[in-house]
Write an enzyme that holds these catalytic residues in place. Sequence first.
Site, PDB file in Angstrom:
ATOM      1  N   PHE A 152       0.827  -1.208   0.000  1.00 30.19           N
ATOM      2  CA  PHE A 152       0.000   0.000   0.000  1.00 30.19           C
ATOM      3  C   PHE A 152       0.860   1.257   0.000  1.00 30.19           C
ATOM      4  O   PHE A 152       0.476   2.285   0.547  1.00 30.19           O
ATOM      5  CB  PHE A 152      -0.992  -0.021   1.176  1.00 30.19           C
ATOM      6  CG  PHE A 152      -1.638  -1.367   1.328  1.00 30.19           C
ATOM      7  CD1 PHE A 152      -2.570  -1.804   0.398  1.00 30.19           C
ATOM      8  CD2 PHE A 152      -1.264  -2.230   2.346  1.00 30.19           C
ATOM      9  CE1 PHE A 152      -3.127  -3.074   0.489  1.00 30.19           C
ATOM     10  CE2 PHE A 152      -1.810  -3.495   2.435  1.00 30.19           C
ATOM     11  CZ  PHE A 152      -2.745  -3.918   1.509  1.00 30.19           C
TER      12      PHE A 152
ATOM     13  N   ILE B  25       1.985  -7.387  -5.747  1.00 26.66           N
ATOM     14  CA  ILE B  25       1.804  -7.164  -4.309  1.00 26.66           C
ATOM     15  C   ILE B  25       0.400  -7.561  -3.873  1.00 26.66           C
ATOM     16  O   ILE B  25      -0.067  -7.157  -2.813  1.00 26.66           O
ATOM     17  CB  ILE B  25       2.100  -5.698  -3.946  1.00 26.66           C
ATOM     18  CG1 ILE B  25       1.177  -4.755  -4.732  1.00 26.66           C
ATOM     19  CG2 ILE B  25       3.555  -5.368  -4.233  1.00 26.66           C
ATOM     20  CD1 ILE B  25       1.313  -3.293  -4.308  1.00 26.66           C
ATOM     21  N   GLY B  26      -0.238  -8.362  -4.724  1.00 26.55           N
ATOM     22  CA  GLY B  26      -1.613  -8.766  -4.420  1.00 26.55           C
ATOM     23  C   GLY B  26      -2.585  -8.199  -5.441  1.00 26.55           C
ATOM     24  O   GLY B  26      -3.785  -8.444  -5.401  1.00 26.55           O
TER      25      GLY B  26
ATOM     26  N   GLN C 298      -9.297  -5.401  -6.694  1.00 26.33           N
ATOM     27  CA  GLN C 298      -8.561  -4.151  -6.486  1.00 26.33           C
ATOM     28  C   GLN C 298      -9.495  -3.043  -6.008  1.00 26.33           C
ATOM     29  O   GLN C 298      -9.173  -2.285  -5.105  1.00 26.33           O
ATOM     30  CB  GLN C 298      -7.909  -3.712  -7.805  1.00 26.33           C
ATOM     31  CG  GLN C 298      -6.649  -4.451  -8.121  1.00 26.33           C
ATOM     32  CD  GLN C 298      -5.526  -3.968  -7.242  1.00 26.33           C
ATOM     33  OE1 GLN C 298      -4.977  -2.895  -7.447  1.00 26.33           O
ATOM     34  NE2 GLN C 298      -5.204  -4.731  -6.239  1.00 26.33           N
TER      35      GLN C 298
ATOM     36  N   GLU D 200      -5.747   2.416  -7.215  1.00 26.10           N
ATOM     37  CA  GLU D 200      -5.985   3.423  -6.181  1.00 26.10           C
ATOM     38  C   GLU D 200      -7.312   4.163  -6.315  1.00 26.10           C
ATOM     39  O   GLU D 200      -7.831   4.703  -5.342  1.00 26.10           O
ATOM     40  CB  GLU D 200      -4.838   4.446  -6.202  1.00 26.10           C
ATOM     41  CG  GLU D 200      -3.501   3.819  -5.876  1.00 26.10           C
ATOM     42  CD  GLU D 200      -2.329   4.736  -6.193  1.00 26.10           C
ATOM     43  OE1 GLU D 200      -1.662   5.174  -5.270  1.00 26.10           O
ATOM     44  OE2 GLU D 200      -2.105   5.023  -7.389  1.00 26.10           O
TER      45      GLU D 200
END
Lengths: 177, 331, 734
Positions: C236, C462-463, C636, C701
């Site tokens: 994050f 990162i996922g 996401q 994001e």
Amino acid sequence: MATSSTTGRTTGEVRVNGEARRLDLDSRVTLLDMLRDHLGLTGTKKGCDQGACGACTVHLDGRPVVSCLVLAAQCDGREVRTVESLARDGRLHPLQEAFIRHDGFQCGFCTPGQLMSAAALLAQRRASSADEVREAMSGNLCRCGAYPNIVAAIRDVAEQNGTAGDGGPGAARNGAA
Amino acid sequence: MSALTYVRPDGVDEAIALVSADAGAAFLAGGTTQLDLLLKDGVIENSTLVDIGRLPLTGTSLLDGAVLRIGALTTMADLAEDPVVRERLPFVREALLAGASIQLRNMATIGGNLLQRTRCRYFRDRTVAACNKRRPGTGCAAVIGPARMHAILGADQNCIALHASDLCVPLVALDAEVRVQGPGGERTVPLTDFYVLPGRSPDVEHVLGHGEMITHVDVPLPPATSRSRYLKVRDRASYEFALASAAAALVVEDGTIAEARLALGGVGTVPWRAGEAEEMLRGVPATTAMFRAAARAALRDPYTLPGTAFKVELAQRTLVRVLEDLAEAAS
Amino acid sequence: MTAVSSGKLLGEPVDRIDGHLKVTGGAPYPSDFSYPDMAHAALVQSTVAAGTIRSLDTAGALVAPGVLTVITHENAPALAEGPMTNIGPSPRFPLADNRILHHGQHVAVVVAETPEQARDAARLVRVEYDEAAPVLGVGNPDAPVLTDPYGMESSRGDVEAALAASDVQYDETFHMAPETNNPLGLFATVARWEDGRVTVHDSSQWPAMARQSIATVFGLPESAVRVLVPYLGGGFGAGLRTWPHAILAVLAARMLERPVKLVLTRPQMFTSVGHRPESVQRLRIGATTDGRLLAVDHEATATRGAEEMNIEPITMGTPDAYAWPSAATHDRLAALNIPNPGAMRAPGHAEGGFALESALDEISYRIGMDPLELRLRNHAEVHPSTGLPWSSNALRDCYRVGAERFGWSARPAEPRSLRDGAWLVGQGMAGVTFSRWAAVCRAQVSVGRDGAALVRCAGTDIGTGTYTITAQLAAELLGLDVEQVRVELGDSDLPLAPQSGGSGLALALSGAVEDAARNLLRAFLDTVRDDDSSPLRGRSLDEVAVTGGRIHLANDPSAGEDYAAILDRHGLRELVADGEKDPSPPEGLSMAPAGAFAAQFAEVRVHEELGIVRVSRLASAVDAGRVLNEKTARSQVIGAMVLGIGMALLEETSFDAGGRIANATLGDYLIPAHADVPDLDVAFVGGPDAFNAVGVKGLGEVGVVGVPAAIANAVHHATGRRIRSLPITLDKLL
């Protein structure tokens, strides 16, 4: 007394995923660190080491616990199951399949703990509604925010194999507003 | 702590003897707060842990049909499923379920819950110099910090550390008694007398001496006509300590309160019995106005800081909400 | 060759190709790596926020059982400064001297045979300080303030005149608490030196930068450093720097000539790997009573660590969010004695979005217009700053689809008009215009005699689903099944990639893979250029297509052959091709490259007496261009929405008067738990973006940005109370 008392070490035996393992450890070693550092079972994760995230959840004598707040010494003579034991004979546990199908993870770090809590939940038939699952699973934090998919995966398996429970006396109603 | 000795005795007497004989020894029950403080935070220093986790102090029994005797090593999870708790003590069950995650409820014991240490981050951070609870006489850093999860009752400038147990809130309302065994024999202490207000010695939290162990908790059952409820208010919907909580058991007969048992959590340095409020409610009509007056009395003379001032109002509203729910259910 | 099926919005919802590893506990995260003879490091951190170390006594620690060494500023070798990166300079090395710049600064590292020995010995290091008064708090007048620190301030039109002439003159201030990223994976570094080379497992979102940083600091060629991060337990933004603890682990391993593992504790995660800085914003907006936005002036102050730098571009998105004729932005950065902030998911945008979308809601109530209608009236049909057409913009569709799915039209305008027993119910919404960002990326694609492909890139998953979308894209570009594509990521020895950050990796990497696949097909055609036995002899790229593992003529699928046949016949084991994408817009581009857009809708329940706020519904409609995998893309967005719930209602890193973080545990710093999150609705709208071959826009994001405002606006709708400071905890509503 099952332990040595002068050297700061503890000896004993613990069954891990069905296999007897001899213990001879510094008494400060937690169950979590025993699994990860001494037995090479790194599937169980350390997310806080303070009992506040659930990433290290394993089953101790069949019940989910946070392994960071258990001394390895306390497990002498007891049975531990970790995420590594969920799949049997190369076949994934239905929950593991459901997590993949529903994308119940992103980074995957909390996943072993989520799975171990979920497996216990199904065994106790405490998945009768999404809200019941959410409350029962709240001890497993997921920072990626995969929660809705995790709940969907658990509910899916519960419905499929009839382990949802009836929301009756066993259902969680706590005093929270 | 450069080494830790772990011992698991076979009996209560042996456990007591081991701890009594060693100033650096402590009992280890479920371990959920003990190990956190000892290993991770390093704020308590025991060289020996005496694991009492497998001693035969689990389960419950009913004494004369009137008192529920709870073994001190019964887990929170098991007590929540106890049939007597389910039927006669619903607010105890609610407090247990709201009190911790499933994992922690499987580990934590009732005796350990009673003896849990405060969550105060000034107490739990060994690098904070000023903490009268950890190092008597050093002051209290929390009173100048951004305190939010802290006590407003039984608190003063010397210590605002909260007693964070949910379970103790209904137990203290029920006049539960703590049965203790120690090197000097057995004794029984009312839970209302078990905890010590911080006063000038915040390091002294309860009346147990070194080597004394809780063996049982006796809970007198309320009348069968009693209704009870525990309400916990917190920021997060689950898995958090209370900002304020209220436990109430009421017997209402024809709209009049025959008996009231009240206690508050999330606000006291000890589990907070609201005795004066109970008195005010006994024999009066179950009305919102009465509830509000009682709630005001329950929160009399708080010690507040900018970060905790809201708890005065919140705790009153929480108590009123619980009482209204019970009165509504009774009518 | 058809680049990609460009008309298609949603890629197949393929299960993650790394799913099996993740559900069996087999995915290796940095802290899972161990080596024989490995030593363990534990940090000692400053207990004051400013001053100098007067004395440091390590004698007790050094004689503790198992202790191998204690490294402090007194015995640490001089190291070179870390490099400048595309998100600013490297963090300061804390053992360079005896100065203390924040509470929690590393002052020593204890290395021992076991983690328990290191941890307990670290408590034996005695440090005395000459304490100075720390400078704390975003509004502190003693804090040195940088003006326009990122060079991103902008101005168009005469803002002051337009504001003064407006019927509605809005002027409010917003405050946002600092937040901590708190990925669940404790950041860890495992370093192992061998023959002057070092291999580092580090919790990084950017292996290429980590390699560069370690090479620079230790005076090595980059080829002597290998950084491995096949899996990361979340970041994050926290993994966008090479933090001092990582340098210390590498240093300890070099000094001891043994592998060293250093795992941060959870409290250390609050002070060692960045956070979203505290911020204050003033927003002035001029509008007409019929809902035309005329001008905006947006001033924002964020915080940085003393002698550190971070980029928190809070006002960046404002000028182009709506079609205001006049717009000005002002950025300020105040230096404090706090741990070095850093990026946290949607840095800047999340803060700016909260203020801007709260302000629009307020204006809508002042003029008596539906909040959604106000946004539609001021929709930026073209890119406001340049007047150019957007490369894609489906924000209107976001509003329409989101509103339909949420049921916005049934919402009564009046606050406090919905109720369910003791609970007040409210609904709010927010729009999002996210910035586009991407950097140069390379990838390598190969196909071997088994007909399977391998894609290699230094970037990390990162996922976010990078492994999976890369496999899907390569499969599509090479006419293979997803199962026939293997993907290697998270290794700095692989082709260079930018960070998994700024919603930029999917865009950049997809371009690089597209280029590499094209080059690979060209290599296959080159191989058979003079091959009489090939039906593809002499054909060029634009004459062929790929399906079912075969290259064939686009207009005659029967004329072709599979990869293996070509390799076989020519005695080749495999063909390998590199690709590169520079996604930066060229000079004179006739369109404005767009980022993602979104409309987000929230319903909250607020307990009338107790002030408790619970989110009951949350919906997002997102234009992220072409979506490579509907399943991972949705994840996401829901993950971002959950972060938004935390930001709106729960999260606050709480500093005490001495600069110490007072809630540095996951029991005290609250992130959303299962029970805080209802089912979340996500819809993708729009079409592939015109300015990039694959049509992708970043979506990591965008899902955060509108949520805090949508929730705050819903709280206002429920209660009539306008809360301009986050988080909205119940004490603000009592």
